[in-house]
Design an enzyme around this catalytic site. Structure first.
Site, PDB file in Angstrom:
ATOM      1  CG  LEU A  48      55.877  50.374  50.465  1.00  0.00           C
ATOM      2  CD1 LEU A  48      55.795  51.264  51.698  1.00  0.00           C
ATOM      3  CD2 LEU A  48      57.134  50.694  49.659  1.00  0.00           C
ATOM      4  NE  ARG A  49      55.676  43.307  45.878  1.00  0.00           N
ATOM      5  CZ  ARG A  49      54.743  43.328  44.938  1.00  0.00           C
ATOM      6  NH1 ARG A  49      53.463  43.359  45.246  1.00  0.00           N
ATOM      7  NH2 ARG A  49      55.081  43.322  43.674  1.00  0.00           N
ATOM      8  CG  ASN A  92      49.011  43.829  46.109  1.00  0.00           C
ATOM      9  OD1 ASN A  92      49.585  44.785  46.626  1.00  0.00           O
ATOM     10  ND2 ASN A  92      49.338  43.358  44.931  1.00  0.00           N
ATOM     11  CG  ASP A 102      46.950  47.790  42.253  1.00  0.00           C
ATOM     12  OD1 ASP A 102      46.503  47.793  41.100  1.00  0.00           O
ATOM     13  OD2 ASP A 102      48.171  47.781  42.511  1.00  0.00           O
ATOM     14  CG  HIS A 143      44.295  46.518  38.663  1.00  0.00           C
ATOM     15  ND1 HIS A 143      45.656  46.283  38.651  1.00  0.00           N
ATOM     16  CD2 HIS A 143      43.754  45.599  37.821  1.00  0.00           C
ATOM     17  CE1 HIS A 143      45.921  45.269  37.831  1.00  0.00           C
ATOM     18  NE2 HIS A 143      44.774  44.835  37.314  1.00  0.00           N
ATOM     19  CG  HIS A 190      48.010  50.485  36.626  1.00  0.00           C
ATOM     20  ND1 HIS A 190      46.824  49.970  36.149  1.00  0.00           N
ATOM     21  CD2 HIS A 190      48.280  49.801  37.765  1.00  0.00           C
ATOM     22  CE1 HIS A 190      46.409  49.019  36.965  1.00  0.00           C
ATOM     23  NE2 HIS A 190      47.270  48.901  37.963  1.00  0.00           N
ATOM     24  CG  ASN A 238      47.948  43.051  35.123  1.00  0.00           C
ATOM     25  OD1 ASN A 238      47.422  43.458  34.087  1.00  0.00           O
ATOM     26  ND2 ASN A 238      47.267  42.448  36.089  1.00  0.00           N
ATOM     27  CG  ASP A 265      51.785  49.275  39.505  1.00  0.00           C
ATOM     28  OD1 ASP A 265      51.697  48.900  40.693  1.00  0.00           O
ATOM     29  OD2 ASP A 265      51.259  48.655  38.561  1.00  0.00           O
ATOM     30  CG  HIS A 289      57.767  40.686  41.570  1.00  0.00           C
ATOM     31  ND1 HIS A 289      56.822  40.121  42.392  1.00  0.00           N
ATOM     32  CD2 HIS A 289      57.088  41.465  40.694  1.00  0.00           C
ATOM     33  CE1 HIS A 289      55.615  40.542  42.032  1.00  0.00           C
ATOM     34  NE2 HIS A 289      55.749  41.364  41.007  1.00  0.00           N
TER      35      HIS A 289
HETATM   36  O1  DOR Z   1      52.380  44.529  37.477  1.00  0.00           O
HETATM   37  C1  DOR Z   1      51.709  44.557  38.489  1.00  0.00           C
HETATM   38  N1  DOR Z   1      52.212  44.194  39.679  1.00  0.00           N
HETATM   39  N2  DOR Z   1      50.432  44.923  38.392  1.00  0.00           N
HETATM   40  C2  DOR Z   1      49.588  44.826  39.431  1.00  0.00           C
HETATM   41  O2  DOR Z   1      48.436  45.166  39.276  1.00  0.00           O
HETATM   42  C3  DOR Z   1      50.039  44.264  40.718  1.00  0.00           C
HETATM   43  C4  DOR Z   1      51.495  44.430  40.877  1.00  0.00           C
HETATM   44  C5  DOR Z   1      52.066  43.587  41.995  1.00  0.00           C
HETATM   45  O3  DOR Z   1      51.522  43.622  43.114  1.00  0.00           O
HETATM   46  O4  DOR Z   1      53.076  42.922  41.776  1.00  0.00           O
HETATM   47 ZN    ZN Z   2      47.330  47.411  39.401  1.00  0.00          ZN
HETATM   48 ZN    ZN Z   3      49.849  48.292  41.613  1.00  0.00          ZN
END
Ligand code: DOR
Ligand code: ZN
Ligand code: ZN
Length: 418
Positions: free
Chosen positions: A56-57, A87, A145, A172, A225, A271, A298, A302
């Site tokens: 959710l950033r 993260n 993650d 992860h 994932h 990823n 996941d 962005h």
């Molecule tokens: O594609 C991904 N985006 N894989 C991850 O493990 C992290 C995630 C992200 O936080 O953007």
């Molecule tokens: Zn991940």
């Molecule tokens: Zn993730």
């Protein structure tokens, strides 16, 4: 309030029923109920969908997404509950950030938001985070993650320490030294495009490591994932010998192959990477035979600035909340792989069971978390329609079945299709 004449997705069965909600709970399920209600003829009621892996950033990356926009995307996608990865900036590695996320989500008041704490302080892989304090503040799991915990002894300690608080580690799986800057699956398409590849072993080695730890310590572990055929096989074999391992995959791993990278669309960069047809088919088989317990998005929104750059430099991630149900239903149920009840298990009951969350089933006494869908509605995915700030999808233009009509959380309609 009554939802009338819907196909109700029960555990192992779908029945034409009326569903009565009272005080936020499912009060009654029966063939004919009297009273005020919404006609759901032609619609299907699923237990409120639960996505146990989203980003959710907030705090820190609100340009990409925040708790409000992410919650809006969640309920539009039919999710009544999400679990958000740590993260963030600052990293969700302490009770203050956990409480902040919970409070902000409550203010937003759309879906239920369950924070996931980091395994190590700052996700730096050095010292364990205050897992007990985060649990007390409402964290439902821990995860590093975005990466793996590199030091195996620290990962072992994390599994023991988390277990003391009744939490699972969500892993992860990525050996970053082996990935060594790879951005796509290594194979025909990495050669064709000249993009740096990453071999399956980079994921499988850590899946195997986490399984070995879980087995040796007799503790549970959850694999995030899964993207490789060989990873599916490792998990299948571990389950067969009684290891407490559970696993998830995402719609992009069972609907796409790395052929999608051929035109350098950075929306395919994720990823772990989207892999080959052999992997896609094995993921589907793993969902069918129960090796893979859950479907998660996941959801990794962005900003345009992070994606509208050359492939090697683009951010990893797919904005998934608004497409997950339709992609999964179309590929797996219309495709004859899963029944409706099995899809509900992957997207609701199993995540609830793995994380000890309320909900996951439509039964009397359960919270009235409902996802009401028109399964016959065909629509075309268009990121311009996303309410998520993240428009980064590789599925633009794809036709799918299944449109969310209402999302109901604790008896309140939080989303209604216009
Ligand atoms: O594609 C991904 N985006 N894989 C991850 O493990 C992290 C995630 C992200 O936080 O953007
Ligand atoms: Zn991940
Ligand atoms: Zn993730």
């Amino acid at each position: 309030m009554i939802f009338r004449n819907a196909d109700v997705v029960l555990s192992g069965d779908v029945r034409k029923l009326d569903l009565r909600v009272e005080n936020g709970k499912i009060a009654e399920l029966a063939e004919h109920l009297e009273g005020e209600g919404i006609d759901c003829t032609g619609l299907t009621i699923f237990p409120g969908l639960i996505d146990m892996h989203v980003h959710l950033r907030e705090p820190g990356f609100e340009k990409k997404e925040n708790i409000e926009s992410g919650s809006r995307a969640a309920v539009k996608g039919g999710f009544t509950q999400v679990c958000c990865m740590p993260n963030t900036k600052p990293v969700t590695d302490n009770k203050v950030v956990v409480s902040y996320i919970k409070n902000r989500a409550r203010e937003v008041g759309l879906c239920k938001v369950n924070p996931i704490g980091a395994i190590t302080e700052g996700q730096e892989g050095k010292n364990l985070a205050a897992i007990g304090a985060m649990k007390a503040a409402g964290a439902v799991a821990v995860s590093e993650d975005g990466k793996s915990v590199v030091a195996t002894n620290l990962m072992a300690n994390a599994m023991m320490y988390a277990a003391d608080f009744g939490l699972k580690c969500l892993c992860h799986c990525e050996d970053s030294a082996l990935v060594d800057g790879g951005v796509v699956n290594e194979g025909y398409y990495s050669t064709l495009t000249g993009l740096k590849g990453s071999i399956r072993a980079a994921e499988d080695i850590i899946i195997a490591r986490e399984i070995c730890l879980a087995e040796s310590l007799s503790l549970p572990v959850h694999i995030c994932h899964v993207s490789t055929y060989s990873g599916v096989q490792l998990i299948r074999e571990a389950k067969a010998r009684g290891v407490q391992v559970t696993a998830e995959t995402c719609p992009h791993y069972f609907t796409l192959t790395d052929a999608a990278i051929a035109d350098f669309d950075t929306n395919t960069k994720v990823n772990p990477p989207i892999r080959a047809e052999k992997d896609r088919l094995a993921i589907i088989e793993g969902l069918k035979d129960g090796t893979l317990d859950c479907i998660v998005t996941d959801h990794a929104p962005h900003h345009e600035d992070d994606k509208n750059v050359e492939y090697a430099l683009a951010a990893f991630g797919i904005s998934g909340l608004e497409t997950s149900f339709a992609l999964s239903y179309t590929q797996l149920v219309k495709g004859g792989v899963l029944t409706l009840s099995e899809l509900a298990d992957k997207m609701s009951a199993n995540p609830a069971a793995i994380l000890n969350l309320q909900g996951g089933r439509l039964e009397v006494g359960a919270p009235a978390d409902l996802t009401i869908v028109d399964l016959n509605k065909v629509w075309t995915i268009d990121p311009k329609d996303f309410v998520s700030k993240g428009k980064n999808t590789p599925f633009a233009g794809r036709e799918v079945y299944g449109r969310v009509k209402y999302t109901v959380v604790d008896g309140d309609i939080k989303y209604r299709e216009e």
